[in-house]
Design an enzyme around this catalytic site. Structure first.
Site, mmCIF file in Angstrom:
data_model
loop_
_atom_site.group_PDB
_atom_site.id
_atom_site.type_symbol
_atom_site.label_atom_id
_atom_site.label_comp_id
_atom_site.label_asym_id
_atom_site.label_seq_id
_atom_site.Cartn_x
_atom_site.Cartn_y
_atom_site.Cartn_z
ATOM 1 C CD GLU A 293 0.151 -1.350 3.191
ATOM 2 O OE1 GLU A 293 0.339 -2.303 2.406
ATOM 3 O OE2 GLU A 293 0.260 -1.452 4.428
ATOM 4 C CG HIS A 317 -5.791 -5.818 1.282
ATOM 5 N ND1 HIS A 317 -6.263 -6.474 2.399
ATOM 6 C CD2 HIS A 317 -4.533 -5.448 1.584
ATOM 7 C CE1 HIS A 317 -5.329 -6.487 3.320
ATOM 8 N NE2 HIS A 317 -4.250 -5.877 2.847
ATOM 9 C CD GLU A 318 -2.179 -4.126 -0.885
ATOM 10 O OE1 GLU A 318 -1.781 -3.361 0.010
ATOM 11 O OE2 GLU A 318 -2.166 -5.366 -0.759
ATOM 12 C CG HIS A 321 -3.357 -1.151 3.693
ATOM 13 N ND1 HIS A 321 -3.324 -1.361 5.058
ATOM 14 C CD2 HIS A 321 -3.058 -2.347 3.127
ATOM 15 C CE1 HIS A 321 -3.031 -2.639 5.287
ATOM 16 N NE2 HIS A 321 -2.869 -3.255 4.138
ATOM 17 C CD GLU A 340 -1.888 -5.720 6.359
ATOM 18 O OE1 GLU A 340 -2.860 -5.897 5.600
ATOM 19 O OE2 GLU A 340 -0.878 -5.060 6.033
ATOM 20 C CG ASP A 397 8.595 -9.784 7.437
ATOM 21 O OD1 ASP A 397 8.036 -8.739 7.845
ATOM 22 O OD2 ASP A 397 9.217 -9.850 6.360
ATOM 23 C CE1 TYR A 405 -2.999 -8.942 5.147
ATOM 24 C CE2 TYR A 405 -1.575 -10.038 6.718
ATOM 25 C CZ TYR A 405 -1.740 -9.182 5.640
ATOM 26 O OH TYR A 405 -0.655 -8.579 5.082
HETATM 27 N N1 BES Z 1 0.944 -4.404 3.834
HETATM 28 C C1 BES Z 1 0.766 -5.709 3.267
HETATM 29 C C2 BES Z 1 2.043 -6.353 2.820
HETATM 30 C C3 BES Z 1 3.093 -6.576 3.900
HETATM 31 C C4 BES Z 1 2.788 -6.722 5.244
HETATM 32 C C5 BES Z 1 4.407 -6.633 3.500
HETATM 33 C C6 BES Z 1 3.813 -6.896 6.192
HETATM 34 C C7 BES Z 1 5.401 -6.819 4.433
HETATM 35 C C8 BES Z 1 5.126 -6.945 5.788
HETATM 36 C C9 BES Z 1 -0.209 -5.682 2.084
HETATM 37 O O1 BES Z 1 -1.251 -4.754 2.228
HETATM 38 C C10 BES Z 1 -0.897 -7.020 2.054
HETATM 39 O O2 BES Z 1 -1.568 -7.336 3.008
HETATM 40 N N2 BES Z 1 -0.725 -7.771 0.962
HETATM 41 C C11 BES Z 1 -1.354 -9.076 0.803
HETATM 42 C C12 BES Z 1 -2.580 -8.951 -0.039
HETATM 43 C C13 BES Z 1 -3.877 -9.114 0.610
HETATM 44 C C14 BES Z 1 -5.034 -9.075 -0.316
HETATM 45 C C15 BES Z 1 -4.065 -9.918 1.821
HETATM 46 C C16 BES Z 1 -0.399 -9.955 0.051
HETATM 47 O O3 BES Z 1 0.612 -9.448 -0.392
HETATM 48 O O4 BES Z 1 -0.697 -11.128 -0.101
HETATM 49 ZN ZN ZN Z 2 -2.555 -5.291 3.814
#
Ligand code: BES
Ligand code: ZN
Length: 626
Positions: A293, A317-318, A321, A340, A397, A405
């Site tokens: 995002e 989703h993005e 955010h 999330e 991470d 989520y």
């Molecule tokens: N902000 C996240 C990606 C993220 C979180 C990267 C923590 C590194 C550390 C992004 O918004 C996200 O949640 N992406 C998901 C997609 C979603 C539809 C659940 C993904 O990349 O799968």
């Molecule tokens: Zn996200």
């Protein structure tokens, strides 16, 4: 793929923009006040030195795979600190200048995950701290792609992925989500390539190779982003558009046709979009996640370009955010569900507005299945299944799973149902407004909700079981479940198939990708080769252009050793770097000796196509490296 304080105290701290780290060690206990939060993942003292603005002046050397230049921080040392401490990771510091005078500095020995604290002496009147630096070969935020790792295979490409704590590997910065600053940047790239940032962007290539950016709204470091490559722009409407590699732009523009409308839908739900433009950038195939995002410019995996707009909920989703996360930000990575979980909830509300409740119910049910599976694999009593995480001493991470989520958004959906949708929506609009451009802890949110949403409604308070959701494991008994208007029909068809009805006779004609996904997820592991063969013949699943479906199908193929799918799976693994797909596929291969051989052979061939963070985890999965 994770959520209480004397609210008055929290409000004062948030309004003064300070970020305090004076709480006692208590990360596994309920904190007493929201003001006392500890961010275990930054070494910076920008809680006590107020950091206001960053001016970045950098050069991107695509051959040497290095970013070099300077980061100038505008500070206010009202709290009389003796030094400014910035986060760095695998970086060379060439010199430091404080208010036009060369300054000494000290770079600590690196700490695992966190990197090296950079100490810079300052005095009460210090205003500008400039760090001249060069990135290192292990900069975890950077993926440098050779031309043949891009879609068009003609030019090199660079992109950053700063969340959670990787911004420090390309900018010496206070790298905690609780610390916000505005930024401007000048970025020099090879002539012929375009530079884009999480800021106001230029939509045309210039012939000097120098690009200037302005982000006048304060953001945390994890939203700093840069991409450099041969990308072009196509507008959608007056405030939305798509950037992608030249050879990808038409497909991308078609897939994201409804993104303009999506922004309008999001605004109807939770208030105006405050960032000006909303553009998306489609990255080369190795992008390790689905989307990121980055403010004003979402970064996306090309694997959602299915050719039928079936995976655009990821854009929702993005986009969401832009409210939950970018506007109101989790104070620490232990509060990640605030980013999330809210965003997943908001995403499904957007999709409900755009596609109807039956469609959104499919997303809810697929999410619920993900939550169940995650809890099954982590164990029903696992501490990591609380919404409020405890990531001290760990890589943040580690919190990147379905708990923040899915448990997060189901918690909000439960509250929505208990309070009533209208009342809950009005509360959320107030929440986004009250905490706009600020940071909040789980405790801060729960207290705000207690005051503003619940108030004297004791029946509502008692029905929520908030503590069980936030400070307890597993799925609480009051977790809502979606209606199954569409999936009920899929269950019926799957049962017929498993009892021997040939696939051509199944009523699948109008199935969406989500119905297919649900059909495949419900196929037992014991599905036989003749069964898989008949499905593949009828529906050509091995060749599916839908990455989510292809992924589920290849898992079945591996479990049954259905070899006709393997060449297609190899193509998939060569072309897609999304960790959500590649890590489970390689793990599944590792379950049998012939599979292990295949995993090692494929991984050796395609390792370099994957992002360094994906390589780290796959080195462990496939090569047994710790
Ligand atoms: N902000 C996240 C990606 C993220 C979180 C990267 C923590 C590194 C550390 C992004 O918004 C996200 O949640 N992406 C998901 C997609 C979603 C539809 C659940 C993904 O990349 O799968
Ligand atoms: Zn996200």
């Amino acid at each position: 793929m994770f959520r209480h304080c004397l609210f008055a105290v929290a409000a004062i701290v948030l309004l003064t923009g300070c970020f305090r780290k004076h709480a006692p060690e208590e990360s596994t206990l309920k904190p007493v006040t929201a003001a006392q939060w500890v961010d275990d993942h930054t070494l910076s003292n920008a809680d006590s030195v107020i950091v206001k603005h960053l001016h970045l002046d950098i050069k991107v050397n695509m051959e040497a795979k290095q970013i070099s230049g300077s980061a100038m921080w505008t500070i206010n040392n009202a709290h009389h600190q003796k030094e400014l401490i910035l986060d760095t990771y695998d970086m060379t510091i060439d010199s430091v200048i404080v208010d036009a005078r060369p300054s000494g500095f000290n770079l600590d020995t690196p700490i695992r995950y966190l990197g090296s604290a950079l100490h810079i002496p300052i005095n009460d009147n210090s205003k500008f701290v400039t760090v001249h630096y060069r990135t290192g070969p292990n900069a975890r935020a950077l993926q440098w792609l050779a031309p043949d790792q891009t879609h068009d295979k003609k030019h090199p490409f660079l992109y950053t992925q700063s969340e959670s704590i990787y911004a420090r590997s390309w900018i010496p910065c206070p790298d905690g989500p609780g610390i916000r600053f505005t930024y401007t940047a000048q970025v020099r790239v090879p002539v012929g390539l375009m530079a884009l940032m999480s800021a106001e962007n230029n939509d045309v290539l210039n012939d000097s190779g120098v690009y200037r950016f302005d982000m006048p709204l304060p953001i945390p470091a994890y939203l700093m982003a840069l991409a450099v490559g041969d990308v072009v722009f196509r507008g959608i409407d007056e405030r939305t558009g798509v950037y992608a590699e030249r050879g990808m732009i038409d497909k991308a523009r078609w897939e994201f046709e409804n993104v303009g409308r999506m922004v309008g839908n999001a605004e109807q739900l939770y208030g105006s979009y405050r960032w000006g433009r909303y553009d998306v950038l489609v990255l080369p195939p190795g992008f390790p996640i689905g989307g990121m995002e980055n403010p004003k410019l979402t970064f996306l995996t090309p694997s959602i370009i299915a050719g039928d707009r079936s995976l655009v909920s990821l854009v929702a989703h993005e986009l969401a955010h832009s409210w939950s996360g970018n506007l109101v930000t989790n104070a620490t990575w232990n509060d990640f569900w605030l980013n999330e979980g809210f965003t997943n909830y908001f995403e499904r509300r957007i999709m409900e507005q755009m596609m109807g409740a039956a469609y959104a119910d499919m997303l809810w049910e697929i999410g619920y299945q993900d939550l169940q599976n995650t809890i099954l694999s982590m164990g029903p009593d696992s501490r990591d299944t609380w919404l409020k995480l405890d990531l001290k001493g760990r890589d943040p991470d580690d919190g990147l799973n379905d708990i923040p989520y899915e448990k997060g958004c189901h918690f909000l959906r439960m509250i929505e149902r208990a309070a009533g949708r209208d009342r809950f929506d009005k509360f959320l609009v107030k929440y986004f407004d009250a905490f706009a451009f600020r940071t909040i802890t789980t405790e801060g949110f729960l207290n705000y909700m207690d005051t503003v949403l619940i108030g004297k409604d004791t029946a509502l308070r008692n029905s929520l079981n908030t503590d069980e959701w936030v400070y307890g494991p597993g799925i609480p008994a009051n977790c809502p479940r979606a209606g199954n208007e569409l999936f009920g029909k899929v269950d019926a068809e799957r049962a017929k198939f498993l009892q021997g009805m040939p696939p051509e006779k199944l009523a699948f004609i109008h199935w969406s990708a989500h119905e297919w996904l649900y059909f495949l997820r419900g196929l037992p592991d014991s599905a036989s080769i003749p069964q898989l063969t008949s499905l593949d013949k009828a529906f050509r699943l091995s060749e599916s252009g839908n990455s989510e479906l292809a992924f589920e199908w290849y898992l079945h193929a591996l479990k049954a050793n259905y070899t006709p799918a393997y060449p297609h799976m190899e193509q998939f693994l060569s072309a897609i770097g999304r960790r959500k797909f590649i890590e489970p596929l390689y793990s599944q291969m590792m379950q049998t000796p012939p599979g292990q051989e295949m995993a090692r052979r494929l991984y050796e061939k395609y390792r370099l196509n994957y992002h360094p963070l994906a390589q780290e985890s796959l080195d462990e999965i496939v090569l047994g490296k710790k």
